[in-house]
Structures are given as structure tokens and as C-alpha cells.
Design a protein around this motif. Structure first.
Motif, PDB file in Angstrom:
ATOM      1  N   THR A  15      63.810 -12.361  20.159  1.00  0.00           N
ATOM      2  CA  THR A  15      64.939 -13.008  20.823  1.00  0.00           C
ATOM      3  C   THR A  15      65.680 -12.018  21.710  1.00  0.00           C
ATOM      4  OG1 THR A  15      65.197 -14.524  18.963  1.00  0.00           O
ATOM      5  CG2 THR A  15      67.069 -14.299  20.435  1.00  0.00           C
ATOM      6  N   THR A  16      65.915 -10.820  21.200  1.00  0.00           N
ATOM      7  CA  THR A  16      66.594  -9.792  21.991  1.00  0.00           C
ATOM      8  C   THR A  16      65.790  -9.449  23.241  1.00  0.00           C
ATOM      9  OG1 THR A  16      67.567  -8.882  19.980  1.00  0.00           O
ATOM     10  CG2 THR A  16      67.542  -7.465  21.918  1.00  0.00           C
ATOM     11  N   SER A  21      65.177  -9.787  29.096  1.00  0.00           N
ATOM     12  CA  SER A  21      64.318 -10.047  30.257  1.00  0.00           C
ATOM     13  C   SER A  21      64.709 -11.343  30.968  1.00  0.00           C
ATOM     14  CB  SER A  21      62.851 -10.112  29.821  1.00  0.00           C
ATOM     15  OG  SER A  21      62.632 -11.238  29.003  1.00  0.00           O
ATOM     16  N   ARG A  22      65.741 -11.978  30.466  1.00  0.00           N
ATOM     17  CA  ARG A  22      66.292 -13.208  31.050  1.00  0.00           C
ATOM     18  C   ARG A  22      65.270 -14.345  31.111  1.00  0.00           C
ATOM     19  NH1 ARG A  22      71.368 -11.887  33.007  1.00  0.00           N
ATOM     20  NH2 ARG A  22      71.638  -9.690  33.487  1.00  0.00           N
ATOM     21  N   THR A  23      64.410 -14.426  30.113  1.00  0.00           N
ATOM     22  CA  THR A  23      63.456 -15.522  30.053  1.00  0.00           C
ATOM     23  C   THR A  23      63.905 -16.609  29.079  1.00  0.00           C
ATOM     24  OG1 THR A  23      62.156 -14.378  28.366  1.00  0.00           O
ATOM     25  CG2 THR A  23      61.494 -14.074  30.672  1.00  0.00           C
ATOM     26  N   ILE A  24      65.069 -16.423  28.468  1.00  0.00           N
ATOM     27  CA  ILE A  24      65.598 -17.416  27.547  1.00  0.00           C
ATOM     28  C   ILE A  24      67.108 -17.463  27.712  1.00  0.00           C
ATOM     29  CG2 ILE A  24      65.880 -15.820  25.617  1.00  0.00           C
ATOM     30  CD1 ILE A  24      64.980 -18.087  23.767  1.00  0.00           C
ATOM     31  N   THR A  25      67.675 -18.644  27.546  1.00  0.00           N
ATOM     32  CA  THR A  25      69.119 -18.789  27.659  1.00  0.00           C
ATOM     33  C   THR A  25      69.775 -18.435  26.329  1.00  0.00           C
ATOM     34  OG1 THR A  25      69.058 -21.094  26.989  1.00  0.00           O
ATOM     35  CG2 THR A  25      68.828 -20.638  29.348  1.00  0.00           C
ATOM     36  N   VAL A  26      71.082 -18.328  26.332  1.00  0.00           N
ATOM     37  CA  VAL A  26      71.806 -18.027  25.104  1.00  0.00           C
ATOM     38  C   VAL A  26      71.635 -19.168  24.104  1.00  0.00           C
ATOM     39  CG1 VAL A  26      74.084 -17.578  24.127  1.00  0.00           C
ATOM     40  CG2 VAL A  26      73.440 -16.536  26.284  1.00  0.00           C
ATOM     41  N   GLY A  28      69.075 -21.133  23.785  1.00  0.00           N
ATOM     42  CA  GLY A  28      67.735 -20.990  23.224  1.00  0.00           C
ATOM     43  C   GLY A  28      67.669 -19.877  22.200  1.00  0.00           C
ATOM     44  N   ALA A  29      68.398 -18.804  22.461  1.00  0.00           N
ATOM     45  CA  ALA A  29      68.436 -17.691  21.509  1.00  0.00           C
ATOM     46  C   ALA A  29      69.092 -18.107  20.204  1.00  0.00           C
ATOM     47  CB  ALA A  29      69.176 -16.509  22.120  1.00  0.00           C
ATOM     48  N   VAL A  30      70.129 -18.927  20.287  1.00  0.00           N
ATOM     49  CA  VAL A  30      70.788 -19.416  19.071  1.00  0.00           C
ATOM     50  C   VAL A  30      69.820 -20.255  18.253  1.00  0.00           C
ATOM     51  CG1 VAL A  30      72.634 -20.910  18.206  1.00  0.00           C
ATOM     52  CG2 VAL A  30      73.104 -19.282  20.030  1.00  0.00           C
ATOM     53  N   VAL A  31      69.054 -21.098  18.919  1.00  0.00           N
ATOM     54  CA  VAL A  31      68.074 -21.924  18.213  1.00  0.00           C
ATOM     55  C   VAL A  31      67.030 -21.050  17.530  1.00  0.00           C
ATOM     56  CG1 VAL A  31      66.234 -23.625  18.533  1.00  0.00           C
ATOM     57  CG2 VAL A  31      68.433 -23.937  19.666  1.00  0.00           C
ATOM     58  N   VAL A  32      66.532 -20.048  18.235  1.00  0.00           N
ATOM     59  CA  VAL A  32      65.545 -19.136  17.657  1.00  0.00           C
ATOM     60  C   VAL A  32      66.155 -18.376  16.484  1.00  0.00           C
ATOM     61  CG1 VAL A  32      64.150 -17.090  18.109  1.00  0.00           C
ATOM     62  CG2 VAL A  32      64.238 -18.919  19.778  1.00  0.00           C
ATOM     63  N   PHE A  33      67.397 -17.938  16.630  1.00  0.00           N
ATOM     64  CA  PHE A  33      68.096 -17.218  15.575  1.00  0.00           C
ATOM     65  C   PHE A  33      68.224 -18.082  14.318  1.00  0.00           C
ATOM     66  CE2 PHE A  33      70.929 -14.133  13.882  1.00  0.00           C
ATOM     67  CZ  PHE A  33      71.970 -14.813  13.273  1.00  0.00           C
ATOM     68  N   LEU A  34      68.664 -19.320  14.476  1.00  0.00           N
ATOM     69  CA  LEU A  34      68.803 -20.221  13.330  1.00  0.00           C
ATOM     70  C   LEU A  34      67.451 -20.526  12.696  1.00  0.00           C
ATOM     71  CD1 LEU A  34      71.495 -22.674  14.684  1.00  0.00           C
ATOM     72  CD2 LEU A  34      71.786 -20.921  12.935  1.00  0.00           C
ATOM     73  N   PHE A  35      66.436 -20.716  13.519  1.00  0.00           N
ATOM     74  CA  PHE A  35      65.094 -20.969  13.000  1.00  0.00           C
ATOM     75  C   PHE A  35      64.633 -19.822  12.117  1.00  0.00           C
ATOM     76  CE2 PHE A  35      60.928 -22.645  12.793  1.00  0.00           C
ATOM     77  CZ  PHE A  35      60.057 -21.582  12.919  1.00  0.00           C
ATOM     78  N   GLY A  36      64.894 -18.605  12.546  1.00  0.00           N
ATOM     79  CA  GLY A  36      64.516 -17.440  11.756  1.00  0.00           C
ATOM     80  C   GLY A  36      65.159 -17.435  10.382  1.00  0.00           C
ATOM     81  N   PHE A  37      66.424 -17.790  10.315  1.00  0.00           N
ATOM     82  CA  PHE A  37      67.091 -17.793   9.022  1.00  0.00           C
ATOM     83  C   PHE A  37      66.614 -18.941   8.143  1.00  0.00           C
ATOM     84  CE2 PHE A  37      69.923 -14.415   8.551  1.00  0.00           C
ATOM     85  CZ  PHE A  37      70.323 -14.023   9.806  1.00  0.00           C
ATOM     86  N   PHE A  38      66.405 -20.108   8.712  1.00  0.00           N
ATOM     87  CA  PHE A  38      65.947 -21.229   7.896  1.00  0.00           C
ATOM     88  C   PHE A  38      64.538 -20.997   7.363  1.00  0.00           C
ATOM     89  CE2 PHE A  38      69.138 -23.809  10.345  1.00  0.00           C
ATOM     90  CZ  PHE A  38      69.968 -24.014   9.263  1.00  0.00           C
TER      91      PHE A  38
END
Length: 64
Positions: A15-16, A21-26, A28-38
Motif C-alpha cells: 500500500t505504501t 508511486s501514485r497508482t492508488i488513491t487514499v 483505495g489505500a484505506v480499503v487495502v489497509f482494512l482488508f489486511g487487518f480483517f
């Protein structure tokens, strides 16, 4: 030598990298972050799950 890496750390690194590299929006990063924790089921899973449930309940009450 065996190196273990949790899914949360791996998703955090990816995600970082995507944000830098600006290939994902903030968002989208939140979604990826939450997915990782779940998925990982870490100790932070319960508070984050409770927060998401509270937000979902609040949105349900706002719509109804």
C-alpha cells in the motif's frame, strides 16, 4: 534461513509503495489497509471491526 512476514506487513508495504508511486488513491489505500487487518486477524482486528460496525450502524440509522 526462514523469514516469515505477516500479511499485514506485506499489505502495508504494498500500500505504501502504491501511494508513493501514485497508482492508488487514499480511499483505495484505506480499503487495502482494512482488508489486511480483517484477513490477518491480528490483535487490532477487533477494534477495527468494532469501528467499521459502528460506522455501518450509524449510516443505517441516518438512512432509515
Amino acid at each position: 534461513m526462514v523469514v516469515t512476514l505477516s500479511a499485514v506487513v506485506l499489505l502495508g508495504i504494498l500500500t505504501t509503495a502504491m501511494i508513493r508511486s501514485r497508482t492508488i488513491t487514499v480511499a483505495g489505500a484505506v480499503v487495502v489497509f482494512l482488508f489486511g487487518f480483517f484477513v490477518a486477524g491480528t490483535g487490532a482486528n477487533k477494534p477495527i471491526n468494532a469501528l467499521c460496525q459502528a460506522i455501518a450502524d450509524a449510516l443505517t440509522h441516518l438512512i432509515a
